[in-house]
Design a protein around this motif. Structure first.
Motif, PDB file in Angstrom:
ATOM      1  N   GLU A  19       0.835  -1.288  -0.035  1.00 20.23           N
ATOM      2  CA  GLU A  19       0.109  -0.039  -0.086  1.00 20.23           C
ATOM      3  C   GLU A  19       0.819   1.209  -0.233  1.00 20.23           C
ATOM      4  OE1 GLU A  19      -3.952  -1.634   2.468  1.00 20.23           O
ATOM      5  OE2 GLU A  19      -2.375  -0.681   3.574  1.00 20.23           O
ATOM      6  N   TYR A  20       0.461   2.351  -0.661  1.00 18.46           N
ATOM      7  CA  TYR A  20       1.167   3.418  -0.707  1.00 18.46           C
ATOM      8  C   TYR A  20       0.545   4.453   0.100  1.00 18.46           C
ATOM      9  CZ  TYR A  20       3.983   2.006  -4.847  1.00 18.46           C
ATOM     10  OH  TYR A  20       5.015   1.067  -5.660  1.00 18.46           O
ATOM     11  N   GLY A  21       1.047   5.184   0.681  1.00 12.86           N
ATOM     12  CA  GLY A  21       0.420   6.342   1.465  1.00 12.86           C
ATOM     13  C   GLY A  21      -0.440   5.620   2.654  1.00 12.86           C
ATOM     14  N   ALA A  26      -4.565   5.972   1.450  1.00  9.13           N
ATOM     15  CA  ALA A  26      -3.761   4.945   1.218  1.00  9.13           C
ATOM     16  C   ALA A  26      -4.371   4.433  -0.285  1.00  9.13           C
ATOM     17  CB  ALA A  26      -4.015   4.071   2.182  1.00  9.13           C
ATOM     18  N   HIS A  27      -3.304   3.789  -0.814  1.00  7.92           N
ATOM     19  CA  HIS A  27      -3.595   3.054  -2.238  1.00  7.92           C
ATOM     20  C   HIS A  27      -2.999   1.677  -2.059  1.00  7.92           C
ATOM     21  CE1 HIS A  27      -4.466   2.245  -6.515  1.00  7.92           C
ATOM     22  NE2 HIS A  27      -3.000   2.163  -6.730  1.00  7.92           N
ATOM     23  N   ARG A  28      -3.711   0.732  -2.430  1.00 10.06           N
ATOM     24  CA  ARG A  28      -3.355  -0.656  -2.616  1.00 10.06           C
ATOM     25  C   ARG A  28      -2.897  -1.009  -3.624  1.00 10.06           C
ATOM     26  NH1 ARG A  28      -5.575  -5.631   1.141  1.00 10.06           N
ATOM     27  NH2 ARG A  28      -5.055  -4.122   2.659  1.00 10.06           N
ATOM     28  N   ALA A  29      -1.687  -0.945  -4.271  1.00 12.28           N
ATOM     29  CA  ALA A  29      -1.263  -1.399  -5.357  1.00 12.28           C
ATOM     30  C   ALA A  29      -1.005  -2.978  -5.595  1.00 12.28           C
ATOM     31  CB  ALA A  29       0.145  -0.774  -5.600  1.00 12.28           C
ATOM     32  N   LEU A  30      -0.715  -3.782  -4.466  1.00 15.30           N
ATOM     33  CA  LEU A  30      -0.519  -5.009  -4.769  1.00 15.30           C
ATOM     34  C   LEU A  30      -1.561  -5.899  -3.603  1.00 15.30           C
ATOM     35  CD1 LEU A  30       3.117  -6.034  -5.007  1.00 15.30           C
ATOM     36  CD2 LEU A  30       1.429  -5.601  -6.983  1.00 15.30           C
ATOM     37  N   GLU A  48      -1.263  -4.329 -17.976  1.00 13.24           N
ATOM     38  CA  GLU A  48      -1.449  -2.701 -18.289  1.00 13.24           C
ATOM     39  C   GLU A  48      -0.824  -2.005 -17.594  1.00 13.24           C
ATOM     40  OE1 GLU A  48      -5.909  -2.934 -20.532  1.00 13.24           O
ATOM     41  OE2 GLU A  48      -5.679  -2.417 -18.326  1.00 13.24           O
ATOM     42  N   SER A  49      -0.749  -0.807 -17.824  1.00 15.11           N
ATOM     43  CA  SER A  49      -0.150   0.423 -17.076  1.00 15.11           C
ATOM     44  C   SER A  49      -0.872   0.295 -16.039  1.00 15.11           C
ATOM     45  CB  SER A  49      -0.453   1.821 -17.921  1.00 15.11           C
ATOM     46  OG  SER A  49       0.456   2.509 -17.171  1.00 15.11           O
ATOM     47  N   GLY A  50      -0.237   0.597 -14.788  1.00 21.16           N
ATOM     48  CA  GLY A  50      -0.901   0.852 -13.463  1.00 21.16           C
ATOM     49  C   GLY A  50      -1.315  -0.736 -12.746  1.00 21.16           C
ATOM     50  N   SER A  51      -0.731  -1.604 -13.379  1.00 23.24           N
ATOM     51  CA  SER A  51      -1.349  -2.994 -12.771  1.00 23.24           C
ATOM     52  C   SER A  51      -0.649  -3.576 -11.786  1.00 23.24           C
ATOM     53  CB  SER A  51      -1.391  -4.018 -13.852  1.00 23.24           C
ATOM     54  OG  SER A  51      -0.144  -4.212 -14.464  1.00 23.24           O
ATOM     55  N   GLY A  52       0.614  -2.870 -11.488  1.00 23.40           N
ATOM     56  CA  GLY A  52       1.402  -3.055 -10.429  1.00 23.40           C
ATOM     57  C   GLY A  52       2.868  -3.752 -10.414  1.00 23.40           C
ATOM     58  N   LYS A  53       3.160  -3.880 -11.957  1.00 25.54           N
ATOM     59  CA  LYS A  53       4.371  -4.630 -12.060  1.00 25.54           C
ATOM     60  C   LYS A  53       5.580  -3.885 -11.615  1.00 25.54           C
ATOM     61  CE  LYS A  53       3.614  -3.552 -16.654  1.00 25.54           C
ATOM     62  NZ  LYS A  53       2.547  -2.730 -16.658  1.00 25.54           N
ATOM     63  N   SER A  54       5.771  -2.630 -11.490  1.00 26.84           N
ATOM     64  CA  SER A  54       7.057  -2.047 -11.106  1.00 26.84           C
ATOM     65  C   SER A  54       6.821  -2.269  -9.500  1.00 26.84           C
ATOM     66  CB  SER A  54       6.963  -0.552 -11.456  1.00 26.84           C
ATOM     67  OG  SER A  54       7.134  -0.534 -13.085  1.00 26.84           O
ATOM     68  N   THR A  55       5.676  -2.212  -9.009  1.00 28.05           N
ATOM     69  CA  THR A  55       5.392  -2.260  -7.418  1.00 28.05           C
ATOM     70  C   THR A  55       6.135  -3.578  -7.017  1.00 28.05           C
ATOM     71  OG1 THR A  55       3.774  -0.716  -7.428  1.00 28.05           O
ATOM     72  CG2 THR A  55       3.706  -2.093  -5.661  1.00 28.05           C
ATOM     73  N   LEU A  56       5.803  -4.481  -7.679  1.00 22.85           N
ATOM     74  CA  LEU A  56       6.396  -5.899  -7.176  1.00 22.85           C
ATOM     75  C   LEU A  56       7.810  -5.971  -7.548  1.00 22.85           C
ATOM     76  CD1 LEU A  56       6.024  -8.758  -6.478  1.00 22.85           C
ATOM     77  CD2 LEU A  56       5.127  -9.267  -8.547  1.00 22.85           C
ATOM     78  N   ASP A 177      13.149  -3.582 -15.199  1.00 23.94           N
ATOM     79  CA  ASP A 177      11.751  -3.024 -15.312  1.00 23.94           C
ATOM     80  C   ASP A 177      12.008  -2.350 -16.408  1.00 23.94           C
ATOM     81  OD1 ASP A 177       9.450  -1.811 -15.013  1.00 23.94           O
ATOM     82  OD2 ASP A 177       9.823  -1.195 -12.965  1.00 23.94           O
ATOM     83  N   GLU A 178      11.165  -3.125 -17.590  1.00 22.97           N
ATOM     84  CA  GLU A 178      11.204  -2.351 -18.870  1.00 22.97           C
ATOM     85  C   GLU A 178      12.597  -1.920 -19.437  1.00 22.97           C
ATOM     86  OE1 GLU A 178       8.052  -1.974 -20.737  1.00 22.97           O
ATOM     87  OE2 GLU A 178       6.537  -1.592 -19.050  1.00 22.97           O
ATOM     88  N   PRO A 179      13.686  -2.850 -19.393  1.00 21.89           N
ATOM     89  CA  PRO A 179      14.951  -2.779 -19.923  1.00 21.89           C
ATOM     90  C   PRO A 179      15.205  -2.275 -21.255  1.00 21.89           C
ATOM     91  CG  PRO A 179      14.492  -5.134 -19.611  1.00 21.89           C
ATOM     92  CD  PRO A 179      13.186  -4.506 -19.269  1.00 21.89           C
TER      93      PRO A 179
END
Ligand SMILES: Nc1ncnc2c1ncn2[C@@H]1O[C@H](COP(=O)(O)OP(=O)(O)OP(=O)(O)O)[C@@H](O)[C@H]1O
Ligand SMILES: [Mg+2]
Length: 284
Positions: A19-21, A26-30, A48-56, A177-179
């Protein structure tokens, strides 16, 4: 290990919530992610964009806050590793980001960029110099590269320098991450081939984040599809990228660009038709 029991994977993510914030913001990303990566395996992460890939990816690197669940590396729980332990873990877990320019210190020569983590880790200067030269050779850059600065290179060359920097400490896992997303198609090919060769040579494992199924198909053994903070489908790379089961994954597949214009048109129509399937389209 007893008979019938699989060995511990290199990386095991269990029921991870990020969760961010805080509070109302608070925003639950995963939302409870499970993922294993074996030693030497390449696992793709698409969605898709915003699905949580980078967060993981960030959570694995200790850069995103885990509010529940665990991340284990080689059997050790690293979910809340101390700063000191994290610094030591950088020996084993490295990262390559999308933008190689932003992640390379412009004031250091390439040789200094590559040698710095080695000498900081107690490796003698002469030994570090040998390893840097060997690493530049592995990423197909001339030894004279060591004396030049990041700004003097093309995007593809810079990404090879970033890969060299990640590999020079001989890690066991690299979060990519998107190398290749910032590179033109020809350069993408060169860098992907390089990542594949390096994996064969060194046995490193990759967590490979990409929105491009074609890229993932080239290099990943298994692929996980993320949607709104969850892994909704995971399996063999070929199967997921050619014949996914989940309608959302099918749409992702149809959205990835192909060179053939007739096939491109067919995909666009199929993609539009799939939009009618309820609860397939994520608003992000
Ligand atoms: N530092 C942050 N603070 C607050 N929210 C964040 C932060 N980073 C990411 N998010 C949110 O978390 C969600 C997941 O973001 P994430 O960056 O993991 O997505 P992604 O799948 O990598 O997307 P993209 O393909 O666009 O890179 C998004 O809704 C995003 O807005
Ligand atoms: Mg991302």
């Amino acid at each position: 290990m007893t008979a019938g029991q699989a060995p511990d994977p290199l990386l095991r993510v269990s029921d991870l919530i990020v969760e961010y914030g805080h509070g109302r913001r608070a925003h639950r990303a995963l939302h409870g992610v499970d993922l294993d990566i074996a030693a030497g395996e390449c696992v793709g992460l698409v969605g898709e964009s915003g699905s949580g890939k980078s967060t993981l990816g960030k959570a694995v690197l200790g850069l995103a806050p885990a509010s529940a669940g665990t991340i284990a590396f080689d059997g050790e729980d690293i979910t809340r590793a101390s700063r000191r332990r994290r610094r030591a873990l950088a020996q084993d877990i490295q990262v390559v980001f999308q933008d190689p320019y932003g992640s390379l210190n412009p004031h250091l020569s390439v040789g200094e960029i590559l040698a710095e983590p080695l000498t900081a880790g107690g490796i003698a200067v002469a030994e570090a110099r040998t390893r840097v030269a060997d690493m530049l050779d592995r990423v197909r850059l001339d030894p004279s590269t060591a004396d030049r600065y990041p700004s003097e290179f093309s995007g593809g060359q810079r990404q090879r320098i970033a890969i060299a920097r990640a590999l020079v400490r001989r890690p066991r896992l690299i979060v990519c991450d998107e190398p290749v997303s910032a590179l033109d198609l020809t350069t993408q090919d060169v860098v992907l081939d390089l990542l594949l060769d390096l994996q064969r040579e060194t046995g490193v494992a990759y967590l490979f984040v990409s929105h491009d199924l074609g890229v993932v198909r080239r290099i990943c053994h298994r692929v996980a599809v993320m949607r709104r903070g969850e892994i909704i489908e995971i399996g063999d790379g070929d199967q997921i990228t050619r014949d996914p089961v989940h309608p959302y994954s099918q749409r992702l597949r149809l959205a990835s660009p192909v060179a053939d214009p007739v096939e491109q048109r067919r995909r666009r129509e199929a993609w539009l038709a799939l939009r009618e399937v309820p609860d397939v389209y994520s608003a992000g």
